[in-house]
Design an enzyme around this catalytic site. Structure first.
Site, PDB file in Angstrom:
ATOM      1  N   CYS A  44       0.827  -1.214   0.000  1.00 52.45           N
ATOM      2  CA  CYS A  44       0.000   0.000   0.000  1.00 52.45           C
ATOM      3  C   CYS A  44       0.860   1.262   0.000  1.00 52.45           C
ATOM      4  O   CYS A  44       0.394   2.329  -0.390  1.00 52.45           O
ATOM      5  CB  CYS A  44      -0.921   0.006   1.216  1.00 52.45           C
ATOM      6  SG  CYS A  44      -1.791  -1.558   1.411  1.00 52.45           S
ATOM      7  N   THR A 276     -10.390 -24.265   2.345  1.00 51.02           N
ATOM      8  CA  THR A 276     -10.719 -24.539   0.941  1.00 51.02           C
ATOM      9  C   THR A 276     -11.519 -25.841   0.849  1.00 51.02           C
ATOM     10  O   THR A 276     -11.870 -26.437   1.869  1.00 51.02           O
ATOM     11  CB  THR A 276      -9.434 -24.698   0.108  1.00 51.02           C
ATOM     12  OG1 THR A 276      -8.762 -25.888   0.540  1.00 51.02           O
ATOM     13  CG2 THR A 276      -8.510 -23.496   0.270  1.00 51.02           C
ATOM     14  N   PRO A 279      -9.795 -30.154   3.290  1.00 53.78           N
ATOM     15  CA  PRO A 279      -9.815 -29.807   4.727  1.00 53.78           C
ATOM     16  C   PRO A 279      -8.444 -29.492   5.326  1.00 53.78           C
ATOM     17  O   PRO A 279      -8.375 -28.914   6.408  1.00 53.78           O
ATOM     18  CB  PRO A 279     -10.426 -31.052   5.386  1.00 53.78           C
ATOM     19  CG  PRO A 279     -10.335 -32.140   4.382  1.00 53.78           C
ATOM     20  CD  PRO A 279     -10.306 -31.502   3.030  1.00 53.78           C
ATOM     21  N   ALA A 283      -7.033 -20.808   2.631  1.00 54.51           N
ATOM     22  CA  ALA A 283      -6.568 -19.768   1.699  1.00 54.51           C
ATOM     23  C   ALA A 283      -7.130 -18.424   2.151  1.00 54.51           C
ATOM     24  O   ALA A 283      -8.254 -18.351   2.686  1.00 54.51           O
ATOM     25  CB  ALA A 283      -7.010 -20.085   0.272  1.00 54.51           C
ATOM     26  N   TYR A 430     -17.687  14.918  20.513  1.00 58.02           N
ATOM     27  CA  TYR A 430     -17.960  16.276  20.028  1.00 58.02           C
ATOM     28  C   TYR A 430     -17.294  17.345  20.876  1.00 58.02           C
ATOM     29  O   TYR A 430     -17.473  17.414  22.085  1.00 58.02           O
ATOM     30  CB  TYR A 430     -19.473  16.567  19.955  1.00 58.02           C
ATOM     31  CG  TYR A 430     -19.730  18.050  19.776  1.00 58.02           C
ATOM     32  CD1 TYR A 430     -19.191  18.714  18.679  1.00 58.02           C
ATOM     33  CD2 TYR A 430     -20.435  18.798  20.728  1.00 58.02           C
ATOM     34  CE1 TYR A 430     -19.355  20.086  18.515  1.00 58.02           C
ATOM     35  CE2 TYR A 430     -20.604  20.173  20.571  1.00 58.02           C
ATOM     36  CZ  TYR A 430     -20.046  20.807  19.463  1.00 58.02           C
ATOM     37  OH  TYR A 430     -20.193  22.151  19.306  1.00 58.02           O
TER      38      TYR A 430
HETATM   39  P1  FAD Z   1       0.089 -10.134  -1.233  1.00 55.32           P
HETATM   40  O1  FAD Z   1       0.258  -9.161  -0.158  1.00 55.32           O
HETATM   41  O2  FAD Z   1       0.242  -9.696  -2.630  1.00 55.32           O
HETATM   42  O3  FAD Z   1       1.123 -11.319  -0.980  1.00 55.32           O
HETATM   43  C1  FAD Z   1       1.176 -12.409  -1.832  1.00 55.32           C
HETATM   44  C2  FAD Z   1       2.608 -12.926  -1.890  1.00 55.32           C
HETATM   45  O4  FAD Z   1       2.578 -14.256  -2.326  1.00 55.32           O
HETATM   46  C3  FAD Z   1       3.463 -12.168  -2.913  1.00 55.32           C
HETATM   47  O5  FAD Z   1       4.575 -11.581  -2.292  1.00 55.32           O
HETATM   48  C4  FAD Z   1       3.880 -13.231  -3.915  1.00 55.32           C
HETATM   49  O6  FAD Z   1       5.210 -13.083  -4.338  1.00 55.32           O
HETATM   50  C5  FAD Z   1       3.714 -14.512  -3.128  1.00 55.32           C
HETATM   51  N1  FAD Z   1       3.443 -15.683  -3.947  1.00 55.32           N
HETATM   52  C6  FAD Z   1       2.491 -15.829  -4.909  1.00 55.32           C
HETATM   53  N2  FAD Z   1       2.505 -17.063  -5.422  1.00 55.32           N
HETATM   54  C7  FAD Z   1       3.491 -17.727  -4.783  1.00 55.32           C
HETATM   55  C8  FAD Z   1       3.999 -19.060  -4.875  1.00 55.32           C
HETATM   56  N3  FAD Z   1       3.479 -19.920  -5.729  1.00 55.32           N
HETATM   57  N4  FAD Z   1       5.028 -19.393  -4.078  1.00 55.32           N
HETATM   58  C9  FAD Z   1       5.552 -18.514  -3.188  1.00 55.32           C
HETATM   59  N5  FAD Z   1       5.115 -17.252  -3.054  1.00 55.32           N
HETATM   60  C10 FAD Z   1       4.096 -16.871  -3.839  1.00 55.32           C
HETATM   61  N6  FAD Z   1      -5.165  -2.372   0.100  1.00 55.32           N
HETATM   62  C11 FAD Z   1      -5.760  -1.576   1.011  1.00 55.32           C
HETATM   63  O7  FAD Z   1      -6.603  -2.058   1.771  1.00 55.32           O
HETATM   64  N7  FAD Z   1      -5.447  -0.250   1.112  1.00 55.32           N
HETATM   65  C12 FAD Z   1      -4.523   0.323   0.300  1.00 55.32           C
HETATM   66  O8  FAD Z   1      -4.234   1.528   0.418  1.00 55.32           O
HETATM   67  C13 FAD Z   1      -3.898  -0.475  -0.679  1.00 55.32           C
HETATM   68  N8  FAD Z   1      -2.995   0.058  -1.523  1.00 55.32           N
HETATM   69  C14 FAD Z   1      -2.368  -0.756  -2.425  1.00 55.32           C
HETATM   70  C15 FAD Z   1      -1.435  -0.200  -3.276  1.00 55.32           C
HETATM   71  C16 FAD Z   1      -0.774  -1.001  -4.196  1.00 55.32           C
HETATM   72  C17 FAD Z   1       0.214  -0.386  -5.128  1.00 55.32           C
HETATM   73  C18 FAD Z   1      -1.047  -2.399  -4.247  1.00 55.32           C
HETATM   74  C19 FAD Z   1      -0.339  -3.267  -5.224  1.00 55.32           C
HETATM   75  C20 FAD Z   1      -1.994  -2.947  -3.417  1.00 55.32           C
HETATM   76  C21 FAD Z   1      -2.660  -2.146  -2.497  1.00 55.32           C
HETATM   77  N9  FAD Z   1      -3.623  -2.666  -1.641  1.00 55.32           N
HETATM   78  C22 FAD Z   1      -4.241  -1.860  -0.736  1.00 55.32           C
HETATM   79  C23 FAD Z   1      -4.012  -4.082  -1.719  1.00 55.32           C
HETATM   80  C24 FAD Z   1      -3.288  -4.910  -0.678  1.00 55.32           C
HETATM   81  O9  FAD Z   1      -1.915  -4.673  -0.775  1.00 55.32           O
HETATM   82  C25 FAD Z   1      -3.607  -6.366  -0.923  1.00 55.32           C
HETATM   83  O10 FAD Z   1      -4.987  -6.533  -0.797  1.00 55.32           O
HETATM   84  C26 FAD Z   1      -2.909  -7.285   0.066  1.00 55.32           C
HETATM   85  O11 FAD Z   1      -1.520  -7.144  -0.005  1.00 55.32           O
HETATM   86  C27 FAD Z   1      -3.293  -8.734  -0.214  1.00 55.32           C
HETATM   87  O12 FAD Z   1      -2.588  -9.580   0.623  1.00 55.32           O
HETATM   88  P2  FAD Z   1      -2.252 -11.058   0.149  1.00 55.32           P
HETATM   89  O13 FAD Z   1      -1.506 -11.700   1.256  1.00 55.32           O
HETATM   90  O14 FAD Z   1      -3.470 -11.707  -0.363  1.00 55.32           O
HETATM   91  O15 FAD Z   1      -1.311 -10.869  -1.122  1.00 55.32           O
END
Ligand code: FAD
Length: 553
Positions: A44, A276, A279, A283, A430
């Site tokens: 973010c 998922t 069991p 995710a 307030y």
């Molecule tokens: P991620 O945080 O993306 O983590 C997933 C990780 O899994 C990645 O690092 C990836 O490399 C790894 N991965 C994937 N597949 C594999 C694999 N097969 N093996 C090993 N590793 C793997 N949300 C907000 O609520 N407010 C905000 O202001 C906001 N701003 C954002 C700004 C930007 C530029 C971005 C890109 C996103 C923003 N978000 C924001 C969204 C928020 O960052 C995501 O919703 C959040 O990070 C999701 O978390 P996650 O764990 O699902 O995925």
């Protein structure tokens, strides 16, 4: 034997799941596999790193691998991509990207938090240098390097959503001329168009060029670093830097090849414990589909808050605690050039998409704190609630100050299945510099309750132009002269009681004022005198936003 918990993805959902699991089970072996070279970083913050607001790249790391080991006794394997899940043997296959070797690890519980992939459609020229997506620290560094090493004066951002707007502001801060191309007819697609309208105006006022209702069809290299961006309409624009911020898709390829159940949007289907269809596998985060809190429909909302909370729920479930994820409200916020837009729950668009018709809408324009205290600022507020019982369905607001606080309060009320009557009664902080004795949250509840109690009948501005009623503007003559709805008659509220004879008892009268308050007073006068009256919700200010959003002609 120790329980072994493996986590795929070490950022928002994965990192919070791992840390929570350790707090619940000191004996478990917990390993995070992360494909990238950073764990637990702040996606973010990336737009603000690019804009120079966050000057230090290191401050984007929330917890590094060493801290995971020292603080939580959690092993982090960076640059380790999980390439397959062998569900029959409870094993994953890992590709160690540094060593270039494949190995397998057994699990008792597997948690997937692989996030989402930025969309990069296969358009002609999409792989040209200077065209970027933004998801990771290396992505942001590539953009910064391009900005610092090339003569970059202009940027085109494809996509006017949250990330697109944050990038527009940050690139403008670096002195770039920015164009946003958005396929929809509005920026910030999650909010309703009249809430996006003030943001669009602010963007234009700050020199951002907006191309709405048009899509990118391809790219062509011109001179030096310049790239031409071709649009569906046949138009084109040119820039030195292109950012694709057109959305994301759930990163569910691993789950798909393992045969886990996916939803229609391609996300991993999970139950309330984030489990998922297998069991032993959970995710969380951007990769999953969960239930929309208001509509009950499956949805996928890529936000950091839900990813973190789901990570905790999954850890609880893995460690035998009965936590549940309540569903996603889509509470989100975006700041751009001093304006803030935020929402929680359903919008009018999403209710219509879900086929829900039992709802009412009110618009209001309260101030973030007492009007008499210096620097009070008006915000535009929209509340949606169920006609049947007043249950809150959603709220949106846009303004310079105080938007976040109000949407957060309503978000909590919504999660507790609150009603507009609860908002009327909410007891909030307030003092003049912080709020008002009737806070915007109270006012929203009161205005909404007036509708359900039958004290006023509201109509949307979109219904303007239907014939057969008298359109009455009850503002002062100078306000009327400065701008009014075509066809309106002006009888200022202070004169109304003396001029009732000018009004028809046969015809319906539709009223408006500046923001809705005086029209409500006028409505009460006229209703009690036997006139048939309806009120345009939110007054002339809402009319202007609806007109800017092309909801009224
Ligand atoms: P991620 O945080 O993306 O983590 C997933 C990780 O899994 C990645 O690092 C990836 O490399 C790894 N991965 C994937 N597949 C594999 C694999 N097969 N093996 C090993 N590793 C793997 N949300 C907000 O609520 N407010 C905000 O202001 C906001 N701003 C954002 C700004 C930007 C530029 C971005 C890109 C996103 C923003 N978000 C924001 C969204 C928020 O960052 C995501 O919703 C959040 O990070 C999701 O978390 P996650 O764990 O699902 O995925």
């Amino acid at each position: 034997m120790k329980k072994r918990i493996l986590i795929v993805g070490g950022v928002a959902g994965g990192a919070s799941c791992a840390a929570r699991a350790r707090r619940l089970d000191e004996d478990a072996e917990i390993i995070i596999f992360e494909r990238g070279s950073h764990v637990s970083f702040a996606n973010c913050g990336l737009p603000y790193f690019i804009g120079g607001v966050i000057p230090n790249r290191e401050s984007l790391t929330v917890t590094d691998s060493a801290a995971f080991k020292d603080r939580f006794n959690i092993e982090v394997r960076l640059q380790s991509e999980v390439t397959a899940i062998d569900r029959a043997r409870n094993e994953i296959e890992v590709n160690s990207l540094l060593a270039g070797e494949l190995y397998r690890v057994r699990y008792d519980a597997l948690v997937l938090s692989p996030g989402a992939v930025p969309l990069r459609p296969a358009l002609p020229g999409v792989d040209l240098p200077g065209i970027f997506t933004l998801r990771t620290i290396p992505d942001s560094q590539r953009i910064v390097d391009w900005l610092e090493n090339k003569q970059v004066r202009s940027a085109v951002i494809a996509g006017g959503g949250f990330i697109g707007l944050e990038m527009a502001e940050n690139l403008a801060k670096r002195g770039l001329h920015v164009t946003i191309v958005e396929m929809m007819n509005q920026v910030l697609p999650p909010v309703d168009p009249e809430i996006a309208a003030p943001i669009e105006q602010r963007l234009r006022d700050r020199g951002i060029q907006l191309v709405l209702g048009d899509g990118v069809t391809g790219f062509k290299k011109t001179a030096g670093t310049r790239t031409q961006v071709m649009l569906k309409s046949g138009a084109a624009c040119e820039a030195d830097l292109i950012i694709l911020a057109i959305g994301v898709r759930p990163e569910s390829s691993l789950a798909r090849s393992a045969g886990l159940e996916l939803g229609e949007r391609g996300g991993i289907r999970v139950n309330e414990q984030m489990q998922t269809s297998d069991p032993n596998i959970w995710a969380v985060g951007d990769a999953v589909e969960v239930r929309d809190f208001v509509t009950g429909q499956w949805t996928s909302v890529p936000l950091a808050g839900p990813a973190n909370r789901q990570g905790r729920v999954a850890a609880d479930a893995v460690c035998g605690r009965p936590s549940t994820f309540r569903g996603i409200q889509g509470t989100a916020i975006c700041g751009a050039f001093g304006l803030t837009a935020a929402l929680t729950g359903a919008t009018e668009k999403s209710l219509k998409r879900a086929g829900i018709t039992d709802y009412e809408v009110v618009h209001l324009h309260p101030r973030q704190h007492a009007a008499y205290y210096p620097d009070s600022k008006q915000m535009q507020f929209k509340l949606l609630f169920r006609r049947q019982d007043g249950r809150i369905l959603g709220a949106q607001a846009v303004g310079e100050e105080g938007v976040d606080k109000r949407i957060d309060v309503i978000s909590m009320a919504l999660q507790k299945h609150g009603t507009i009557y609860d908002l009327e009664e909410a007891e909030l902080c307030y003092a003049p510099q912080f709020g008002a004795a009737k806070d915007p949250v109270n006012l929203a509840g009161m205005v909404a309750a007036n509708v359900l109690r039958g004290d006023v009948v509201t109509v949307p501005w979109a219904s303007l132009g239907h014939n057969g009623y008298m359109l009455l503007d009850v503002r002062q003559p100078d306000e009327f002269q400065a701008g009014h709805v075509p066809g309106a008659t002006n009888i200022p509220l202070p004169e109304l009681r003396k001029r009732l004879g000018e009004l028809s008892r046969e015809k319906e009268i539709r009223l408006y004022c500046g923001v809705g308050q005086r029209a409500y007073y006028a409505t009460r006068v006229l209703m009690q005198r036997g006139f048939r009256v309806k009120n345009f919700s939110g007054g002339f200010k809402t009319y202007q936003s609806c007109r800017a959003a092309r909801l009224v002609s």
